[in-house]
Design an enzyme around this catalytic site. Structure first.
Site, short mmCIF file in Angstrom:
data_model
loop_
_atom_site.label_atom_id
_atom_site.label_comp_id
_atom_site.label_asym_id
_atom_site.label_seq_id
_atom_site.Cartn_x
_atom_site.Cartn_y
_atom_site.Cartn_z
N ASP A 1 -15.01 -30.54 -5.82
CA ASP A 1 -16.08 -31.40 -5.35
C ASP A 1 -17.34 -30.59 -5.02
OD1 ASP A 1 -17.16 -33.86 -4.63
OD2 ASP A 1 -15.45 -34.43 -3.39
N ASP B 1 -18.18 -42.37 -7.63
CA ASP B 1 -17.33 -42.78 -6.51
C ASP B 1 -17.15 -44.29 -6.50
OD1 ASP B 1 -16.83 -40.30 -5.57
OD2 ASP B 1 -18.15 -40.41 -3.83
#
Ligand code: DGJ
Length: 698
Positions: A445, A502
């Site tokens: 990430d 997301d």
């Protein structure tokens, strides 16, 4: 005095890649492109081609046209943006005048070397087997200089075109296409966030007038760099058009003797936007990504993020793993929350040791359980970041990129990966976890914008990826940056999957996946089935729609599987089995966007590499204006061949579907000509229905 740029005998070169040709001349000081477009016949006379590219002059112009070279030079009275802006180390501007010196030709590449006093400018062009050209500029100096702007080799843009298409987005709304009119002047885009970015991903399509998904001509460029970029698309006063890509202005922060751009990937298509999509998809899949095990089917993922967030417990995760495996998951990914004292997003980034308060016996019991269920195990990291509230930041505040009193992003700071000791530390920390556990996957990430723009940070990150991959060659990596904030061919040369967004609301994903397919193949595009109520939009969608949208790409689940109904579990199990039965040919095939006559239907075809089978996904994203579905024309088929087409999910027809639509009743056999000319008629559908039609060549 300026030399006469036509006085020397010009060298001419031609390169072919797939269906495109690039032809260049040395006339004009630095080499320039005289032709970029459809592959030319072998018999094309390059001298005649060069002559045909020479322009007239008129009033209000200089007495000689300044050429649009691979690096337009400020010193040659070029009326547009220069491709190089540099200075002596003390800041004195440099307006070098280069002269082509020599060419080195290999089977698939052409290196063109030009010189100015104390400076060497190299343009490298490679015809890749995947059908794209890759182009790179390198500037070398005999003394330290400063570079503010260095463009990858500059290409002409088409003039038979009224608009260009670039990409914008934001968190949970990635990959939107901008259609921007060509006008005299400059369209400039600059991603200055230190990532390729949600906002301005480094892609540009230059369609000619009349280009659609399935027909017409288009050119496209992609800058293969993860640290942000600057793009200029300029129409000069004389009408010529140029496109430049490079690192953001000033991203080369240090004086030096060698500067290079990232690779610019260039494609031409005469089969509409789908020709662009086909070439980019193939290039990412077959050249850019290096797979640990190319023969391994893309496994069904289970990711626990939206199920439990930071609330880790072995008991819960064991139950979740049982249920995920029963539904068909093959890889279990433990997301954020397993390390340091990470109970929320305010602390512990940088402290890559297992949190013993949540995991008293470490991660081994969960990993053993996951593996006993036949799944492999993946783990989340965010190596480039640090929370101020972390042992690492307390021990090494000097490792932070930018000033310590800067504004944080998601409560975090960035580590300075330009420093070797920082990279060494991170390599050791991540590598230790990988060595001590049976892990075959990292979700990597990157959740904040960088405080400064500096190519050294991106080079440092690439180095860390490369070292970890060399030390753990069996591990696959996913590139995630708050969803789709770092998606480009630079990161995909080091990773194997991207987290597109997301947002796993299937309605948003349907559109995003459609537009991202212009650049990304199915096999790298992660897509998960979310909870009934989306966590990022609040919208409720039926399981069938959620599952089919995820099955368009690299499939997975991301919800609490203990909370889904038996009916939904049955649907999910069936779609998972369908994905497994079809993934091998789909992941190796091509996504072709269909020109839907109904804007409420987003449709694509996935066509097998041998053309022997396909699947059409037609997603109803809203209520149609008209009552009955419009015919949906297919593409990419053999007009003379016969195909059997079968609607896979007639069961999803709404109660109001009460007519004699043939596909509801069973398969049809039609020629490619009929399927591409007249198209298929699907049943009426409620919004949030995905029709899945399978085709097989007879
Ligand atoms: C942002 C990612 O995009 C999410 O999927 C999740 O991994 C969180 N970070 C974890 O903090």
């Amino acid at each position: 005095m300026t030399e006469d740029l036509r006085s020397r005998v010009a060298a001419l070169w031609r390169m072919d890649a797939g269906g495109q040709t690039l032809a260049l001349t040395s006339e004009g000081g630095l080499p320039s492109v005289i032709y970029w477009g459809a592959r030319l016949p072998e018999a094309e006379d390059l001298a005649q081609l060069a002559a045909s590219a020479r322009h007239d002059l008129t009033g209000g112009m200089l007495d000689q046209l300044s050429p649009l070279t691979l690096t337009p030079e400020s010193g040659r009275a070029f009326a547009g943006q220069p491709g190089l802006i540099c200075a002596e180390a003390d800041g004195t501007p440099l307006h070098a005048l280069f002269r082509f010196d020599r060419a080195e030709r290999q089977a698939d590449s052409l290196t063109l070397i030009s010189r100015a006093p104390g400076l060497t400018l190299t343009h490298r062009i490679t015809a890749q087997a995947t059908g794209v050209f890759t182009l790179q500029t390198v500037l070398e100096a005999a003394r330290d200089i400063r570079v503010q702007w260095l463009a990858a080799p500059v290409l002409p843009a088409p003039q038979a075109a009224d608009h260009m298409i670039d990409v914008h987005g934001r968190w949970v709304r990635e990959f939107h296409l901008n259609h921007v009119a060509w006008t005299p002047g400059i369209r400039a885009r600059e991603a200055r966030t230190g990532r390729s970015g949600h906002e301005h991903p480094p892609y540009l399509i230059l369609p000619e007038t009349g280009c659609s998904n399935t027909q017409g001509a288009a050119f496209a460029l992609h800058y293969a760099w993860s640290g942000g970029h600057r793009m200029l698309a300029e129409e000069l006063p004389d009408g010529r058009r140029q496109v430049q890509f490079g690192a953001p202005l000033g991203a080369e922060t240090a004086a030096g003797r060698r500067f290079e751009t990232a690779e610019l990937v260039a494609v031409y298509s005469d089969t509409g936007l789908n020709g662009i999509a086909t070439a980019f998809q193939r290039d990412i899949r077959d050249r850019v990504v290096s797979w640990p095990n190319p023969a391994r089917p893309r496994p069904v993922h289970y990711n626990c993020w939206e199920a439990i967030y930071f609330d880790h417990s072995l008991a819960d995760l064991t139950q979740i793993a049982d249920r995920a495996a029963a539904l068909g998951a093959e890889r279990f990914v433990l997301d954020d929350g397993w390390f340091g004292r990470r109970d929320d997003d305010t602390r512990s980034l940088g402290d890559w040791t297992v949190d013993r308060s949540k995991w008293p016996d470490g991660l081994q019991p969960l990993i053993a359980h996951v593996r006993s269920l036949g799944m492999t195990f993946g783990l989340w990291f965010e190596p480039e970041m640090v929370n101020p509230d972390s042992d690492l930041c307390r021990a090494h505040p000097d490792w932070v990129l930018g000033p310590l009193d800067q504004v944080t992003g998601r409560n975090q700071l960035v580590l300075d990966l330009g420093r070797a000791e920082v990279r060494d530390h991170l390599f050791d920390a991540v590598s230790a976890i990988l060595s001590d556990h049976a892990i075959d996957y990292i979700k990597w990430d990157h959740n904040r914008l960088l405080p400064v723009v500096d190519t050294a940070q991106t080079h440092g990150a690439y180095d860390l990826f490369d070292r970890l991959r060399a030390a753990h060659p069996g591990v696959e990596i996913e590139s995630c940056a708050s969803g789709g904030g770092r998606i480009d061919a630079g990161i995909l040369a080091r990773t194997h999957r991207i987290w597109l967004s997301d947002c796993i609301d299937a309605e948003e994903r349907l559109r995003m996946q459609h537009d991202a397919a212009l650049f990304l193949p199915s096999c790298v595009t992660g897509s998960h089935v979310g909870a009934e109520h989306s966590h990022t939009t609040g919208r409720a969608l039926p399981m069938a729609f959620r599952a089919w949208v995820a099955a368009q790409r690299h499939f997975g689940f991301e919800m609490d599987p203990r909370r889904i109904s038996d009916a939904d579990a049955a649907v999910l199990t069936e779609v998972t089995a369908w994905y497994k039965a079809n993934r091998d040919w789909m992941m190796a095939g091509t996504i072709l966007r269909l020109d839907s006559a109904d804007p409420s239907v987003t449709a694509e075809m996935q066509l097998a590499a041998d053309g022997g089978r396909f699947v059409v996904f037609a997603g109803q994203n809203a209520q149609s204006v008209q009552s009955l579905p419009r015919p949906l024309r297919l593409t990419g088929l053999d007009p003379a061949a016969r195909y059997r087409i079968t609607l896979r999910n007639a069961v999803d027809a709404p109660p109001q579907s009460r007519g004699p639509n043939a596909l509801k009743a069973g398969p049809l056999t039609l020629t490619g000509r009929a399927l591409m000319g007249q198209g298929i008629l699907l049943p009426v559908a409620w919004p949030a229905t995905m029709w899945v039609t399978e085709g097989e060549r007879l």
